[in-house]
Design a protein around this motif. Sequence first.
Motif, PDB file in Angstrom:
ATOM      1  N   HIS A   1       0.830  -1.202   0.000  1.00 12.39           N
ATOM      2  CA  HIS A   1       0.000   0.000   0.000  1.00 12.39           C
ATOM      3  C   HIS A   1       0.867   1.255   0.000  1.00 12.39           C
ATOM      4  O   HIS A   1       0.417   2.329  -0.400  1.00 12.39           O
ATOM      5  N   GLN A   2       2.082   1.126   0.477  1.00 10.25           N
ATOM      6  CA  GLN A   2       3.138   2.130   0.382  1.00 10.25           C
ATOM      7  C   GLN A   2       4.441   1.359   0.167  1.00 10.25           C
ATOM      8  O   GLN A   2       4.502   0.143   0.357  1.00 10.25           O
ATOM      9  N   PHE A   3       5.497   2.092  -0.195  1.00 11.50           N
ATOM     10  CA  PHE A   3       6.826   1.484  -0.332  1.00 11.50           C
ATOM     11  C   PHE A   3       7.755   2.102   0.717  1.00 11.50           C
ATOM     12  O   PHE A   3       8.634   2.896   0.394  1.00 11.50           O
ATOM     13  N   PRO A   4       7.566   1.772   1.988  1.00 12.77           N
ATOM     14  CA  PRO A   4       8.252   2.484   3.066  1.00 12.77           C
ATOM     15  C   PRO A   4       9.734   2.141   3.165  1.00 12.77           C
ATOM     16  O   PRO A   4      10.210   1.131   2.625  1.00 12.77           O
ATOM     17  N   ALA A   5      10.442   2.997   3.905  1.00 12.31           N
ATOM     18  CA  ALA A   5      11.849   2.746   4.212  1.00 12.31           C
ATOM     19  C   ALA A   5      12.161   3.280   5.601  1.00 12.31           C
ATOM     20  O   ALA A   5      11.651   4.329   6.002  1.00 12.31           O
ATOM     21  N   VAL A   6      12.977   2.530   6.324  1.00 14.52           N
ATOM     22  CA  VAL A   6      13.523   2.979   7.603  1.00 14.52           C
ATOM     23  C   VAL A   6      15.033   3.012   7.438  1.00 14.52           C
ATOM     24  O   VAL A   6      15.672   1.964   7.308  1.00 14.52           O
ATOM     25  N   VAL A   7      15.588   4.204   7.412  1.00 10.91           N
ATOM     26  CA  VAL A   7      17.018   4.369   7.126  1.00 10.91           C
ATOM     27  C   VAL A   7      17.754   4.714   8.423  1.00 10.91           C
ATOM     28  O   VAL A   7      17.387   5.668   9.124  1.00 10.91           O
TER      29      VAL A   7
END
Length: 488
Positions: A394-400
């Motif tokens: 539903h989203q293309f998240p990232a945790v950097v």
Amino acid sequence: MSDATAPDTLGAQLARFAVDAARDGVPDDVAASTRQRVLDVLGLCVASHRLETSAAIIDHVLDQGGHEQASIVGVPQRVTAAQAALANGVLAHSLDYDDTHLPSVLHPSASVVPAALAAAEHAGADGELTVRAVAVGLEVAVRLGMAGYDQELGNSVFFEHGQHATSITGAMGSAVAASILYGADENGILDALGLTASMASGIIEANRTGGTVKRLHCGLAAQAGVTAAQLVRRGFTGPPTVLEGRFGFFEAWLHGRFFPAAITEGLGKEWAVPGIFFKPYPANHFTHTSIDAGLALRARGLRAEDVASITIGAPTAVIRTIGAPLETKRAPQTGYQAQFSGPYAVVAGLLGGGGLGVGLDDFTDALAQEPRRRALMALVDVVPDERCDAIYPHQFPAVVTVTTTDGEVVVEEVLANRGGPERPLTDDELALKFRDNVAGRVSPDTAEDVRRDVLTLDASSDITSLMSRLTTFQATPVPAATTDKDLA
């Protein structure tokens, strides 16, 4: 269609929806979103002239000859409508800068808009009908894509089978849009779906191991849609059960595993079009939240020389595209390869760029091989993240997560994509994207004229006057071309 229309088939329901919307109009927010998508596609078509594959498709189309029916962006000579749809569809999709629907993960505008513009020029349709046709074509493409989205699997069944839903369902949406503009009734639209199903195609192996064939997909889809609509006018017919039949569209592509409610629920009342994500950055959509994280870290004062390591936490499903094999993603050879690299994305954001934060000029062969960027990319890992898995697709998240040279740990979470309903681009940002895409080839005055014409397209008496503004470019130098080489 040889037999009477079967009123309960999925295709017949889509055909009725299309005729009703073409006659009665679409909601204001749908029309406004559609006009913005036409503008977006035209800007992308201009920008894509920097690519070798764009010159190749234009040369191929011009070599075919034929009646002068419709325009190719950037080409003074008119060609047949089907060939114009082919060329403009290739241009629209080639920079990986076109819009995306989630969670189906398909790019509907790059095929539907070129098909509709070509058919509208050929048929002499006005702007109001063109906007309605584009809106309906987008809705059909998205709903067919969602019929292949498995909620339990959390992914598109098309993609699980190696199929490019963008070109497959985009061809069907293109056929409906073109049929509306050619004046088809319900039976004619259903027949066009029946024909197009035998032409819709696309596999995504090039995303994994290389090749520029993906750039053809939206062009072939647009061409198929226009061709099918034209053949129906000449008497060809299709099966009324083209979608759900024993040997129909969903059996052939998805082995019968599909979700018909995604096609029919709320049809004509609830529109997907306004929720399609615009792309703020010219790169694979999976990389965008990594770019955002890099931009945010830069805004927080993080300097490149302070970085000891960077870890991108991402949905497991996207790592095969942006993080594997990691050695290759850390060292892209071309600007095209950099568009599919998570390490490059976060570094590009951290260093800053043009456009809406990172722009077209930030994806060149020279920058992909720049020693400073290579050194930073060597510090980047891409790993699965459970929170991201729960949100995808539903989203293309990232945790950097960044560890600095003095041992500080800095985290930047980007859980929703910029350009989607949760973080929409403003009209000014979309205008900036368009101006950035046409800069160097279209004068600022012409760019503003095109933007005005598109945003008031409903009031236009024809499409040719709009397209004629974009058939000849100025001679101003443009940024260095991106070399087309195989994606590794």
